[in-house]
Design an enzyme around this catalytic site. Structure first.
Site, short mmCIF file in Angstrom:
data_model
loop_
_atom_site.label_atom_id
_atom_site.label_comp_id
_atom_site.label_asym_id
_atom_site.label_seq_id
_atom_site.Cartn_x
_atom_site.Cartn_y
_atom_site.Cartn_z
N CYS A 1 -1.00 -22.21 15.29
CA CYS A 1 0.29 -21.52 15.21
C CYS A 1 1.45 -22.44 15.58
CB CYS A 1 0.31 -20.31 16.17
SG CYS A 1 -0.60 -18.90 15.56
N ARG B 1 2.27 -27.90 22.50
CA ARG B 1 0.95 -27.73 23.07
C ARG B 1 0.11 -29.01 22.94
NH1 ARG B 1 -1.53 -21.91 21.66
NH2 ARG B 1 -1.11 -22.32 19.51
N ASP C 1 0.58 -13.93 25.26
CA ASP C 1 0.12 -13.38 23.99
C ASP C 1 0.45 -11.89 23.82
OD1 ASP C 1 -0.80 -15.74 22.98
OD2 ASP C 1 -2.92 -15.36 23.35
N LYS D 1 -11.21 -12.87 20.73
CA LYS D 1 -11.10 -14.05 19.88
C LYS D 1 -11.10 -15.32 20.71
CE LYS D 1 -7.05 -15.66 18.39
NZ LYS D 1 -6.71 -17.08 18.20
N ASN D 2 -10.23 -15.37 21.72
CA ASN D 2 -10.09 -16.60 22.50
C ASN D 2 -11.35 -16.93 23.30
OD1 ASN D 2 -7.52 -17.00 21.52
ND2 ASN D 2 -6.49 -16.10 23.29
#
Length: 422
Positions: A118, A123, A308, A22-23
């Site tokens: 999220c 961040r 993660d 995904k990333n």
């Protein structure tokens, strides 16, 4: 709102195919904005975040087609007719900020909403902005939007990151490919997803050296061309499913798994009492005894233990013999899964960025609520090891990062189902 019902008990055996990352895919997709020729990505994961990035790129004038059931993304940005990334799309996903560097590099200007995603800490995007300013960009924050311009085009420069930032490294790396002259990026992130991005950009004609190290050197070129590139294996999905037979017992082969993607994670598993073996098709995982041993974990930038996988590792350590200490050094506020695990009988004490986990013999099923993407799957893993039924609500988080999680776990013997609208 959907929920997932898990009934614990019984070992898991069989194979689980691991999807593209995904990333990595969310980083590769904005690279299409750098060229007016087609970029095709294979091994793409089928996730809601990919759909959100597709919507964002299309809103900017890019053409994006999903082929072969979503595993191939055919993109073309020959006609960029909009240089504003709107709040309504950007707010859904943090990775949306990655359109900033490519648009600025190719068009000389961009307006991008501050992103969402999220709820695992602030961040901030300041590292992205300062890195692009080092290439000559002019930045202004106004009404929740980043207004960026480089009237004479971006120019090569030296970027010194005060801390390692994956997203900021990706953003400035893409921008630097079209900047005039040489760019040196110091204290760059080293994640496999960045190496994957560099390889894709090189296929498009970018001149990049040092991928996989903390110093990236980019010699800007006048234009990039089209390319076809496979998305790297998802190391977080890989690590997550590696934990399934460890927490339940049994033996599972992770198809497409690679040790080089999860080295620090595998080290901790082996210390716990887990055997990880390379096969022709991937990695084979099984625990040695009835219970794993406690182990201490500190999250760090790659090649360290991934943040993660911290929530999933905590789920495992809840049933380990002994006391484990998990220290979260990447994001603040990332122990929100702990209260939910405690509802299942876990013994966890959280103080700031440290969680002390005293293992119990068995967790108990309970109704729990997912608070973010990785927390949601940690609760599913805990449910697999618990007595009775565990209902995980707010699983829309799960759809952002795991494709077909129910069918993948069902295929190896898990008792799991998705319940619609409850």
């Amino acid at each position: 709102m959907d929920s997932i019902l898990v009934t614990g008990g019984g070992p898991l055996n069989g194979q689980i195919p691991i999807a593209g990352a995904k990333n990595a895919c969310l980083t590769l997709m904005p690279a299409t904005l750098l060229s007016d020729e087609p970029l095709t990505l294979t091994n793409a994961p089928r996730l809601s975040d990919i759909a959100t990035m597709t919507m964002l790129l299309q809103s900017l004038g890019a053409e994006v087609s999903s082929l072969q059931g979503g595993q191939v993304l055919a993109m073309s940005s020959h006609d960029l007719n909009n240089l504003t990334a709107d709040y309504d799309i950007v707010r859904k996903m943090r990775a949306s900020i990655l359109v900033l560097g490519p648009m600025l590099a190719r068009a000389g200007q961009a307006v991008v909403s501050l992103p969402g995603g999220c709820a695992i800490g602030a961040r901030p995007v300041d590292l992205h902005l300062k890195a692009l300013e080092a290439l000559g960009a002019e930045m202004e924050l106004k009404d929740g939007y980043v207004h960026a311009k480089a009237p004479g085009g971006l120019k090569g420069g030296v970027v010194d990151f005060p801390i390692v930032s994956v997203g900021a490294t990706e953003n400035v790396l893409m921008a630097a490919t079209l900047a005039k002259g040489t760019t040196v990026i110091n204290n760059a992130a080293r994640e496999p997803e960045i190496v994957d991005l560099a390889h894709c950009l090189q296929k498009m004609g970018a001149q990049i050296e040092g991928e996989g190290t903390s110093t990236l050197t980019v010699q800007g070129v006048d234009r990039l061309h089209g390319a076809t590139h496979p998305v790297v294996t998802d190391r977080i999905e890989l690590g997550t499913y590696m934990l399934a037979p460890v927490i339940c017992g049994g033996e599972v082969e992770l198809l497409g798994g690679r040790l080089d993607l999860v080295g620090a994670f595998v080290e901790k598993l082996e210390q716990c009492g887990v055997d990880v073996t390379e096969t022709k098709s991937g990695l084979l995982v099984k625990r040695r005894g009835d219970r794993v041993q406690a182990v201490d974990v500190v999250t760090e930038p790659f090649p360290g233990f991934p943040t993660d996988l911290q929530a999933q590792m905590m789920a495992l350590l809840c049933t380990a013999e002994g006391i484990s200490v998990l220290e979260e050094k990447i994001f603040e506020n990332r122990f929100m899964h702990a209260p939910e695990l405690i509802r299942m009988g876990a013994n966890i004490d959280v103080h700031g960025g440290t969680a002390t986990v005293t293992g119990v013999e068995r967790l108990k099923g309970a109704p729990v609520m997912a608070t973010d993407l990785r927390a949601s799957v940690s609760l599913i893993l805990a449910g697999l090891a618990a007595e009775g039924e565990t209902r995980v609500s707010r699983v829309y988080h799960l759809d952002r990062g795991y494709e077909r999680v129910v069918s993948k776990l069902e295929a190896v013997g898990a008792k799991i189902e998705r319940i619609s609208g409850q």
